[in-house]
Design an enzyme around this catalytic site. Structure first.
Site, PDB file in Angstrom:
ATOM      1  N   GLY A  46       0.831  -1.195   0.000  1.00  0.00           N
ATOM      2  CA  GLY A  46       0.000   0.000   0.000  1.00  0.00           C
ATOM      3  C   GLY A  46       0.865   1.243   0.000  1.00  0.00           C
ATOM      4  N   GLN A  51       3.003  10.023   1.031  1.00  0.00           N
ATOM      5  CA  GLN A  51       4.294   9.331   1.081  1.00  0.00           C
ATOM      6  C   GLN A  51       5.166   9.649  -0.123  1.00  0.00           C
ATOM      7  OE1 GLN A  51       2.345   5.320   2.082  1.00  0.00           O
ATOM      8  NE2 GLN A  51       4.324   5.192   3.100  1.00  0.00           N
ATOM      9  N   CYS A  89       5.873  -0.059   7.077  1.00  0.00           N
ATOM     10  CA  CYS A  89       5.491   1.092   6.261  1.00  0.00           C
ATOM     11  C   CYS A  89       6.674   1.481   5.395  1.00  0.00           C
ATOM     12  CB  CYS A  89       5.108   2.247   7.185  1.00  0.00           C
ATOM     13  SG  CYS A  89       4.657   3.759   6.328  1.00  0.00           S
ATOM     14  N   LEU A  90       6.418   1.779   4.126  1.00  0.00           N
ATOM     15  CA  LEU A  90       7.518   2.149   3.232  1.00  0.00           C
ATOM     16  C   LEU A  90       8.196   3.439   3.680  1.00  0.00           C
ATOM     17  CD1 LEU A  90       5.986   1.230  -0.255  1.00  0.00           C
ATOM     18  CD2 LEU A  90       7.598  -0.083   1.141  1.00  0.00           C
ATOM     19  N   HIS A 131      -4.356   1.362   7.583  1.00  0.00           N
ATOM     20  CA  HIS A 131      -3.018   1.958   7.629  1.00  0.00           C
ATOM     21  C   HIS A 131      -2.905   3.110   6.627  1.00  0.00           C
ATOM     22  CE1 HIS A 131       1.565   1.465   7.762  1.00  0.00           C
ATOM     23  NE2 HIS A 131       1.378   2.238   6.714  1.00  0.00           N
ATOM     24  N   GLU A 132      -3.385   2.870   5.403  1.00  0.00           N
ATOM     25  CA  GLU A 132      -3.225   3.887   4.353  1.00  0.00           C
ATOM     26  C   GLU A 132      -4.140   5.089   4.581  1.00  0.00           C
ATOM     27  OE1 GLU A 132      -0.671   3.641   2.644  1.00  0.00           O
ATOM     28  OE2 GLU A 132      -0.282   1.526   3.012  1.00  0.00           O
ATOM     29  N   HIS A 135      -2.662   7.498   6.917  1.00  0.00           N
ATOM     30  CA  HIS A 135      -1.653   8.378   6.295  1.00  0.00           C
ATOM     31  C   HIS A 135      -2.294   9.682   5.805  1.00  0.00           C
ATOM     32  CE1 HIS A 135       2.244   6.412   6.073  1.00  0.00           C
ATOM     33  NE2 HIS A 135       1.706   5.280   5.635  1.00  0.00           N
TER      34      HIS A 135
END
Ligand code: NI
Length: 167
Positions: A46, A51, A89-90, A131-132, A135
């Site tokens: 994701g 991000q 997380c990226l 999670h996304e 963000h």
């Protein structure tokens, strides 16, 4: 398509609230393409627009590698159940934490054609959606973890201990 630079924890942009998308134009579609490419390249499941430095309410998710989903202006309508497990997380490379999330999520959003859609998910997909979307409100999972942020070796040890406890 192009790879975009993934912002990492400590970058202020990750703590900002994103603005709703008012129309999907060529630039939006390019952004979505780039987000998928960037996510796949980084082996993520994701990615949210902030991000890659864009404060818009756009998320891309693919938990299987064959099921790309675009969520524009997503709103969670319903959640149920609970799952506790590892999350990464990226924007926090090489780190993991244990987070409890709903096991089921239903949300409404717009797709890349700006049509209203309902997305439902369980388990990993439910986790990814939560999670996304967080963000988009400037929230990172690291603020919701149980215990410490772990690196790869620590995570392996933790998972081994969990398994031993279950045996
Ligand atoms: Ni993330």
């Amino acid at each position: 398509m192009a790879l975009r630079n993934i912002r990492e924890m400590g970058d202020d942009i990750l703590n900002k609230k994103c603005k709703p998308v008012k129309e999907v134009n060529e630039r939006t579609l390019d952004l979505i393409d780039d987000m998928f490419e960037t996510m796949y390249e980084a082996n993520g499941v994701g990615l949210a627009a902030p991000q890659v430095g864009i404060l818009k309410r756009i998320v891309v998710i693919d938990t299987t590698g064959e099921d790309p989903i675009v969520l524009i202006n997503p709103v969670i309508l319903e959640t149920s159940g609970e799952q506790t497990g590892q999350e990464g997380c990226l924007s926090v490379p090489g780190k993991y934490g244990i987070v409890t999330r709903p096991n089921y999520v239903r949300c409404k959003c717009l797709n890349e054609n700006f049509e209203e859609t309902i997305i439902e998910g369980e388990e990993l997909l439910a986790r990814a959606i939560c999670h996304e979307i967080a963000h988009l409100d400037g929230e990172l999972y690291v603020d919701r973890i149980e215990g410490e942020l772990m690196d790869n070796a620590q995570l392996e040890k933790y998972l081994e201990e969990m398994e031993a406890n279950e045996a």
